[in-house]
Write a protein that holds these residues in place. Structure first.
Motif, PDB file in Angstrom:
ATOM      1  N   THR A   1       0.551  -1.196   0.027  1.00 51.35           N
ATOM      2  CA  THR A   1       0.080   0.021  -0.001  1.00 51.35           C
ATOM      3  C   THR A   1       0.839   1.189   0.140  1.00 51.35           C
ATOM      4  OG1 THR A   1      -1.729   1.174   1.106  1.00 51.35           O
ATOM      5  CG2 THR A   1      -0.160   0.114   2.419  1.00 51.35           C
TER       6      THR A   1
ATOM      7  N   LYS B   1      -0.864   4.036   0.817  1.00 54.42           N
ATOM      8  CA  LYS B   1      -1.459   5.077   1.420  1.00 54.42           C
ATOM      9  C   LYS B   1      -0.765   5.290   2.858  1.00 54.42           C
ATOM     10  CE  LYS B   1      -6.058   4.200  -0.514  1.00 54.42           C
ATOM     11  NZ  LYS B   1      -7.387   4.422   0.128  1.00 54.42           N
TER      12      LYS B   1
ATOM     13  N   TRP C   1      -3.325   1.247   9.509  1.00 53.60           N
ATOM     14  CA  TRP C   1      -4.384   1.569   8.555  1.00 53.60           C
ATOM     15  C   TRP C   1      -5.918   1.273   9.073  1.00 53.60           C
ATOM     16  CZ3 TRP C   1       0.293  -0.999   7.111  1.00 53.60           C
ATOM     17  CH2 TRP C   1       1.023  -0.090   6.295  1.00 53.60           C
TER      18      TRP C   1
ATOM     19  N   LEU D   1      -7.231  -0.142   0.248  1.00 51.86           N
ATOM     20  CA  LEU D   1      -5.927   0.501   0.529  1.00 51.86           C
ATOM     21  C   LEU D   1      -4.898   0.173  -0.629  1.00 51.86           C
ATOM     22  CD1 LEU D   1      -5.276  -1.025   4.321  1.00 51.86           C
ATOM     23  CD2 LEU D   1      -6.189   1.368   3.487  1.00 51.86           C
TER      24      LEU D   1
END
Length: 205
Positions: free
Chosen positions: A28, A30, A83, A204
């Motif tokens: 990911t 993010k 997350w 994600l």
């Protein structure tokens, strides 16, 4: 529309889900959210020595031990960077009428389903309990905090597999009042157990 009977007969593929969670944590882009923590205050008994003077001109002294309750504030770390896959909340208010006043207890729950950098899937719950007691015009109150951290398992999958809904019952200040979106709704969104969690992880990437 997903088949409810087929869903109930299905079994979550946990080896695949855990492997996918590790891959998402690795790939990911993010940014992670900050750590989850809270402040709690505890009271400790501290003994102090007090000198009392008596007699003419205070010529006589007497030492006495007294105890006092002193607040000690601590910061409790729950989990580090992560997350968030979903957040839920649930609150319950209990009201009791007494002959000389009222007693109220309110519990606030904050639920976070999250992915850790090592790929672990966790369900974090923060509790805040408020107690207020009013008797003959005198009010006493205190707040207590606590938490729990458990692995996401079969019991948490329904939160992802069913529609997220908000429910509210009762009236504030009277009897028992509950509100929040902790419990999953009735509408099934996926065809098999664990698919909702897999989709949440996919978001994600």
């Amino acid at each position: 529309m997903p088949d409810r009977q087929a869903y109930e007969a299905s079994v979550a593929d946990w080896p695949r889900l855990r492997a996918y969670a590790k891959r998402v944590a690795r790939d990911t882009r993010k940014p992670q959210e900050g750590s989850i923590s809270y402040t709690t205050t505890e009271y400790q008994t501290v003994e102090k020595e007090r000198v009392r003077k008596s007699g003419p001109f205070g010529l006589f002294t007497r030492r006495e031990l007294t105890s006092q309750q002193q607040p000690v504030t601590r910061r409790i770390g729950v989990v580090g960077g992560h997350w968030a896959l979903d957040r839920r909340n649930y609150h319950i208010e209990r009201n009791t009428r007494l002959r000389g006043g009222t007693h109220q207890e309110i519990t606030y729950e904050q639920h976070t389903f999250l992915l850790l950098p090592d790929g672990a899937l966790k369900h974090v719950v923060l509790w805040e309990e408020e107690v207020m007691h009013v008797e003959r015009g005198v009010t006493s109150a205190f707040v207590k905090h606590s938490h729990s951290v458990v692995d996401v398992g079969d019991s948490q999958l329904r939160s992802f597999d069913f529609e997220k809904t908000y429910a509210e019952h009762g009236t504030h200040g009277r009897g028992t009042k509950t509100w929040g979106d902790r419990e999953p709704g009735r509408r099934l969104l996926v065809h098999a157990r664990g698919v909702g969690l897999s989709l949440a992880l996919k978001r994600l990437l």
